[in-house]
Structure formats: C-alpha cells, structure tokens
Scaffold this active site. Structure first.
Site, PDB file in Angstrom:
ATOM      1  N   GLU A   9       6.409  -0.647  13.002  1.00 22.49           N
ATOM      2  CA  GLU A   9       5.612  -1.470  11.899  1.00 22.49           C
ATOM      3  C   GLU A   9       5.937  -2.924  11.756  1.00 22.49           C
ATOM      4  OE1 GLU A   9       6.025  -1.648   7.005  1.00 22.49           O
ATOM      5  OE2 GLU A   9       7.343  -0.471   7.995  1.00 22.49           O
ATOM      6  N   LYS A  28      -2.379  -0.384   5.304  1.00 22.43           N
ATOM      7  CA  LYS A  28      -1.524   0.638   4.449  1.00 22.43           C
ATOM      8  C   LYS A  28      -2.171   0.538   3.052  1.00 22.43           C
ATOM      9  CE  LYS A  28       3.319   1.129   3.222  1.00 22.43           C
ATOM     10  NZ  LYS A  28       4.768   0.422   3.294  1.00 22.43           N
ATOM     11  N   CYS A  80       5.421   3.215   7.489  1.00 20.39           N
ATOM     12  CA  CYS A  80       6.599   3.071   6.492  1.00 20.39           C
ATOM     13  C   CYS A  80       6.612   4.584   5.710  1.00 20.39           C
ATOM     14  CB  CYS A  80       6.300   1.808   5.744  1.00 20.39           C
ATOM     15  SG  CYS A  80       8.038   1.467   4.747  1.00 20.39           S
TER      16      CYS A  80
END
Length: 563
Positions: free
Chosen positions: A316, A382, A432
C-alpha cells in the site's frame, strides 16, 4: 424448551419467592475474573498456534461465569468486563501507532486505548444482556444463579454472533478479534465456507455452552449422589441423559468441523500465475520525508524490475505521492520493464481527480495496474476507509490534530470494482484492513460479472511496529480464503507478506522487517461457497429467530404471591 433447574435459597425456599429487591450483589472479583478471562482469550489468536482449542475452553469459562450472574445488570457488566479484558490486550498495538508513530503523548494514547476498549466491550456486554433476557434469566426473578439450559445455549450463541456482527457494522465497523478468527487453525474452521467468521463464532459459543451444560449436570449428579436417597434409578438415567446429550452434541459439532475441510466448494480454473510479492521494509517515519521518499522510490524500482513474473505487487502507498506527481523517469522505467518482459504490475500510490481548473480533488488510497502492451492504467480506489487515518469522523478533528500523521480525508471507491485481469486470470484487490470485512469481499466475488479467482491484499502495517497486529492480520486474511475458497496474496511493507492457498494454509511467507520479494506460483479458483452466496444473512436470520423464540417461550417471571 426445557425449564431451567431450580435454584434454592439458603433457607430452602425457592429463589423465585424472594423479593427482587433482595437480590444478591455479585462481588467485585466476579467482574475482575471476567476481565482476566477476556485477557486470556487474546492468547487464542495469532501468533498462538492452534489457539482455537484454547478458545473453546475460555468461552466455556466465560459462559459458566455468565450463568453465575443474578440478573440482567450483572450479566451486562460481566460481558463488558470480558470484552474490555479481551480488547485492551488484543489491540494494544493501537497505542504504538498513536504514540510512537503519531506523536501523541503517552498518557493520551493510553487513555484513548482504554476508552476504545471500553467502547468495544459494549458489544459483548449487549450480547450478555440479550442472552439474559432471551434465556429467561432476567425474566424469572431469581436471586441466585441458574443452571445452563438448552434455550440458554442457543440464546448465548445467537446473541454473541449478533453482537460481533454489530461491532463489524456500527460506525463503519471494527471486527478485529472476532472470535471466529481464532478458529482458522482450530477445530471449527470447516464451518467458515458455510457461515463465515460470525457463523464460526456462533458455533463456538454453542459448543462452549453445551460443554458447560454437561459439566454442570455432572456436578449436580455428584451432589445428588451424596445427599439424595439411595437407589434413585430413574433419576440416574435422567442425569446420564442430561449429561450425555449436550456433551455428545458438542463433540459431534467439533467432529463435523474437523471433517468439513474435506469438502471442496470451489475448483481450480485458468493458468497458474507466477507472482512476486514485494516487501520494502521502509521505516514509517522516513516514508513521507523527501530523502525517505527518494530512497523508497529507488528501492521499489529496483525490486519491481529485479526479474520478470506474471504479476508483481507492491505494498500500500509504496509510492506515497499523487500519481500525477510521480517522477517521470520512474514511470517510464517500470512501463518499459512491463512491456519488455510481459510482466503485469500492481503498485500502491495516491489517486486524485483533476478538475478543469487543474486542481486535484477527491484524493484516494489506490492501487494502479500496468498491463503489458496496453496503454492506460487499471485503478482500484479503497472503499472502506480507516477512521482517524483516512477520514475524520464528525467531531473528532481535535483528536486527529494531536497526532503527526500526514493523512486526511480521502474519497471512497465503489463498493464493488472490476478485477484486474492478468493474462486470463481475474484478480480482486483490496487495501489495508479492507480484508477484515468478509461480507464485502464475498460481495466482490459474488457480484462481479467476471468473478475473480485470486484475492490480493496490499497493506502497510508499519504503523504498528513489531507487534501481534502483523500475525493477527495474516490470520484474518486466511479466514477470507476459507470463506471464499480462493487463494489470497499479501504484499506488505514490513510484514506479513505471504501467500495463502484456497484452503487457508500459508504456503510461503517472508520474515517480517526484512527487505525482499516472495516468489510464488498460485492457481486461481472459481465457484461459490455457501458463504459467498448468502453472506452474513444466514447467521443473522437464524440468530434473530432463535432469540425471538427464547424470549417468547423462555421462563417468565412468576407472579408475586398475594399477601
């Protein structure tokens, strides 16, 4: 449903005849013991090997302790104590992120951890409260503890599962340490493809309750044998049944859980991929400085172009800048490597939308994909953002200002986004802690026109240092593989970079806090597990029905005697 075994007051009268105002208050050590049980439950989770067996014993102890309560208030505070003990020891790594990396004073960081753990403890507390009413405990007016019953066992399992589901949903959710995760290497892992992590928690609570029910009847049989009349054959037969039936069901459920992994819910499909998972081991405090950025960029360029593969994946925000601000030379070099070696590349960076006025708005935490021989980039934004890290909840700007973390409000991506196609293999990506939300991963697999055959998680856990968070997150990823029947690949900054097969087994892993790449060969799968098809709907519906039945038909408070 069976009536609970009568409790007796010390003077020999029925406890129900004692005025409710005279209820016995539980000592403080009762709640302290519940908190200790909760703290011990942290040991059930990673990195403890095969902690699922320990978790069954701890949950049996917790349920037994709940049955010692004398009303809904004591049940609620017992559940709250258990939850607080579990979370304050299980997510203490949040203190590391707030204090050591966020720069928050130690006292404030510790206070924030305690308050957050108290909040998380509300969900086990509410589960215990609901159990107390739906098992008839809070309604029957008893002044002494009652013995475990059939409807009490199902009420405990259902209330616990709903409490964990609510914790994973309310205020964007925080389902970390859901009890089912400890069963990844435990005897109940086989239920994961059918009912998911919350369903595994339901089964766990039911088994624990049946174990307690059987042990309590064993103890009662011993007491009756000492103080009761000799030759009570009928009573003995009934006692054997009251012990053997719940014990037998508990054993049978465990055996089924051990056998279910033999069932194949999905099947291999498409050509296997050779994948390289990169681990940069970039120190968090250096990542957003100018010198640290240049060093990180050079390091990831070297790792990406070190050797070809079907797919190369970075962690990430491996490139912690806006895509449009990425150095031109870096972009040219990795594009040339991709085209020249037929290597697809997924790299983490910051996305944004350019307005007609050339302003950048709607920043996103994104993954970008380069397909060999094709112009343009694949993009995944995301969707499930981290509170306080990627967006600031209303009224908490002051709290974020106490930390020196260079993150702010990000825009959200769509709940379901198209997979990245690598050769003929569609892969679904998430960033994540998105992979702790199993329902969202299942939805991506279920609702995509082209169902992905491989799951990919790109993350950076450097915020949490060398703590149990790394192993806990890997355990969560393994549960996603079990639920979906698909392999999971994890590229992390500091660990745990790993490859997980479709059965939840770790097949390769890089040591934490080392720099390098992990070369794996992975085969995608197709087909839907029952959990992918129905999500959490099954366990929610079953739990609500059982709780309603328990509340409606459980023992009610007896009418008060007339003077």
């Amino acid at each position: 449903m069976a009536e609970p075994i009568d409790s007796r007051a010390r003077d020999g009268a029925r406890a129900a005849d004692t005025p409710i105002a005279a209820r016995r208050a539980l000592p403080v050590w009762h709640y302290a013991a519940a908190a200790v049980l909760g703290a011990l439950n942290t040991l059930s989770f990673a990195p403890t090997p095969h902690g699922g067996w320990l978790e069954i014993a701890i949950f049996a102890g917790f349920y037994f302790w709940l049955t010692r309560t004398t009303g809904w208030k004591s049940a609620l505070f017992t559940g709250w104590a258990f939850g607080f003990g579990n979370f304050v020891t299980g997510v203490w790594w949040l203190y590391v992120s707030m204090h050591f990396y966020g720069g928050m004073p130690a006292v404030l960081a510790g206070t924030a951890l305690v308050l957050f753990s108290l909040y998380l403890g509300l969900y086990p507390a509410l589960a215990a409260l609901v159990w107390s009413f739906c098992a008839g405990h809070a309604k029957n007016g008893r002044t002494l503890p009652f013995s475990p019953t059939w409807h009490g066992a199902f009420a405990f399992a259902s209330a616990w599962a709903l409490g964990e589901w609510a914790r994973g949903y309310v205020f964007t959710g925080f389902p970390w340490l859901s009890s089912g995760y400890a069963q990844v290497d435990g005897p109940l892992a086989g239920f994961a493809p059918i009912v998911g992590v919350y369903g595994v928690g339901w089964v766990l609570a039911l088994v624990a309750a049946f174990v307690v029910q059987a042990l309590v009847h064993v103890r009662k049989a011993g007491s009756d044998a000492i103080g009761g009349p000799a030759g009570a054959t009928t009573g003995s037969i009934g006692t054997i049944g009251s012990v053997a039936t719940p014990a037998g069901i508990a054993v049978a459920v465990i055996v089924v859980g051990l056998l279910l992994p033999l069932v194949s819910w999905t099947h291999p499909e498409n050509t296997p991929l050779n994948v390289r998972l990169l681990q940069g081991n970039v120190k968090q405090e250096m990542k957003f400085t100018e010198s640290g950025f240049e060093e990180s960029l050079a390091e990831f360029q070297r790792l990406i172009t070190e050797k070809p593969a079907d797919l190369v994946i970075t962690p990430e925000t491996a490139i912690p800048v806006l895509l449009q601000e990425m150095p031109e030379k870096f972009g040219r070099d990795i594009r040339a490597f991709a085209d020249g070696t037929h290597t697809a590349i997924l790299f983490g960076a910051v996305g944004g939308t350019i307005t007609p006025e050339r302003r950048v708005v709607d920043y996103t935490n994104s993954l970008f994909g380069i397909t060999p021989g094709q112009n343009g980039l694949y993009r995944y934004d995301k969707h499930h953002l981290v509170p306080f890290g990627e967006f600031v909840p209303w009224g908490f700007r002051w709290f974020v200002n106490l930390m020196n973390i260079p993150l702010g409000d990000f825009a959200r991506g769509a709940p379901v986004q198209p997979p990245f196609l690598v050769h003929n293999q569609p892969v679904a990506v998430d960033i994540c802690y998105e992979d702790i939300f199993g329902e969202e991963i299942a939805r991506t697999v279920r609702e995509n026109p082209t169902s992905p055959g491989i799951l990919i998680n790109s993350t950076n856990l450097a915020w949490f240092g060398d703590t149990i968070a790394l192993d806990q997150h890997l355990q969560i990823a393994r549960m996603r593989s079990l639920e979906t029947g698909r392999p999971m690949l994890r590229a992390t900054n500091t660990g745990a970079t790993a490859a997980i097969d479709a059965h939840g087994n770790v097949i390769a892993r890089l040591p934490a806090f080392t720099e390098g790449s992990l070369d794996v060969r992975v085969e995608g799968t197709q087909g839907f597990t029952p959990y992918v098809t129905s999500g959490n709907n099954t366990v929610i519906a079953v739990s609500l029905v059982l709780l309603a039945l328990g509340f409606a038909f459980g023992p009610a408070r007896p009418g008060r005697k007339k003077a």
